[in-house]
Design a protein around this motif. Structure first.
Motif, PDB file in Angstrom:
ATOM      1  N   ILE A 122       3.362 -15.590 -53.154  1.00  0.00           N
ATOM      2  CA  ILE A 122       3.215 -15.526 -54.613  1.00  0.00           C
ATOM      3  C   ILE A 122       4.278 -14.626 -55.233  1.00  0.00           C
ATOM      4  CG2 ILE A 122       1.707 -14.672 -56.462  1.00  0.00           C
ATOM      5  CD1 ILE A 122      -0.652 -15.645 -54.631  1.00  0.00           C
ATOM      6  N   LEU A 123       4.494 -13.466 -54.648  1.00  0.00           N
ATOM      7  CA  LEU A 123       5.478 -12.543 -55.212  1.00  0.00           C
ATOM      8  C   LEU A 123       6.903 -13.050 -55.056  1.00  0.00           C
ATOM      9  CD1 LEU A 123       3.926  -9.091 -54.284  1.00  0.00           C
ATOM     10  CD2 LEU A 123       3.949 -10.231 -56.507  1.00  0.00           C
ATOM     11  N   ARG A 124       7.183 -13.764 -53.970  1.00  0.00           N
ATOM     12  CA  ARG A 124       8.530 -14.355 -53.806  1.00  0.00           C
ATOM     13  C   ARG A 124       8.798 -15.384 -54.894  1.00  0.00           C
ATOM     14  NH1 ARG A 124      11.700 -14.514 -49.222  1.00  0.00           N
ATOM     15  NH2 ARG A 124      12.015 -16.747 -49.548  1.00  0.00           N
ATOM     16  N   VAL A 125       7.769 -16.163 -55.242  1.00  0.00           N
ATOM     17  CA  VAL A 125       7.928 -17.190 -56.269  1.00  0.00           C
ATOM     18  C   VAL A 125       7.944 -16.564 -57.666  1.00  0.00           C
ATOM     19  CG1 VAL A 125       6.820 -19.216 -57.323  1.00  0.00           C
ATOM     20  CG2 VAL A 125       6.942 -19.005 -54.828  1.00  0.00           C
ATOM     21  N   ALA A 126       7.152 -15.533 -57.876  1.00  0.00           N
ATOM     22  CA  ALA A 126       6.992 -14.952 -59.208  1.00  0.00           C
ATOM     23  C   ALA A 126       8.053 -13.923 -59.584  1.00  0.00           C
ATOM     24  CB  ALA A 126       5.610 -14.306 -59.317  1.00  0.00           C
ATOM     25  N   THR A 127       8.775 -13.393 -58.602  1.00  0.00           N
ATOM     26  CA  THR A 127       9.764 -12.348 -58.893  1.00  0.00           C
ATOM     27  C   THR A 127      11.107 -12.740 -58.292  1.00  0.00           C
ATOM     28  OG1 THR A 127       9.430 -11.066 -56.869  1.00  0.00           O
ATOM     29  CG2 THR A 127       7.934 -10.595 -58.706  1.00  0.00           C
ATOM     30  N   ASP A 128      12.087 -11.884 -58.497  1.00  0.00           N
ATOM     31  CA  ASP A 128      13.400 -12.133 -57.891  1.00  0.00           C
ATOM     32  C   ASP A 128      13.423 -11.736 -56.418  1.00  0.00           C
ATOM     33  OD1 ASP A 128      13.442  -9.375 -57.916  1.00  0.00           O
ATOM     34  OD2 ASP A 128      15.201  -9.195 -59.199  1.00  0.00           O
TER      35      ASP A 128
END
Length: 161
Positions: A122-128
């Motif tokens: 999720i964080l890889r998709v949602a952030t840089d």
């Protein structure tokens, strides 16, 4: 109640103790089962979303690993129910409680891994991508404190010699 009586605990037979421990374990498993089943259900829908095709190969791999971990956690946390059903009435409840407890511990570890892996995705998709490692490490650290650190500290501190 005297200190000695308090240290000795309950006046119960091995079978009564196993019954009580089984009831406690099943209540605990119900909480974890609900969480893992909801998470696993959401994970199963991701592959059918339009954005899934746009994910990198690395993110696809993280997703597959996350789904497999979620499936394994689900199996381990549902295992005690099947165990109880298959051994019920066979006069092996103390052994069943120990085995179910082990399955539950494995299930909780797999749930932790599933949640960490899902958070990475999720964080890889949602952030840089830059804060992912630190955020996930912090959350996993928090899980370890809540799920293992505090219970072990409490057990050590409050267990009578």
């Amino acid at each position: 109640m005297t200190d000695q009586a308090r240290r000795q605990g309950r006046d119960e037979s091995d079978e009564e103790r196993a019954d009580r421990m089984w009831g406690d374990l099943i209540q605990e498993v119900r909480v974890a089962q609900t969480g893992v089943q909801i998470l696993f259900g959401f994970l199963l829908t991701v592959v059918f979303q339009q954005k899934y095709a746009d994910l990198s190969d690395t993110d696809h791999t993280i997703y597959v690993v996350t789904v497999v971990l979620g499936a394994a956690a689900t199996g381990a946390l549902i295992g005690p129910v099947s165990l109880h059903r298959l051994v019920s009435g066979r006069k092996v409840k103390p052994q069943a409680v120990r085995l179910a407890s082990g399955l539950t511990q494995i299930g909780l570890f797999l749930l932790l891994a599933t949640m960490a892996s899902a958070l990475v995705l999720i964080l890889r998709v949602a952030t840089d991508g830059s804060p992912v490692t630190w955020v996930v490490a912090g959350v996993v650290g928090w899980y370890l404190v809540c799920w293992y650190g505090l219970p072990l500290w409490s057990r050590r501190r409050h267990t009578a010699p």
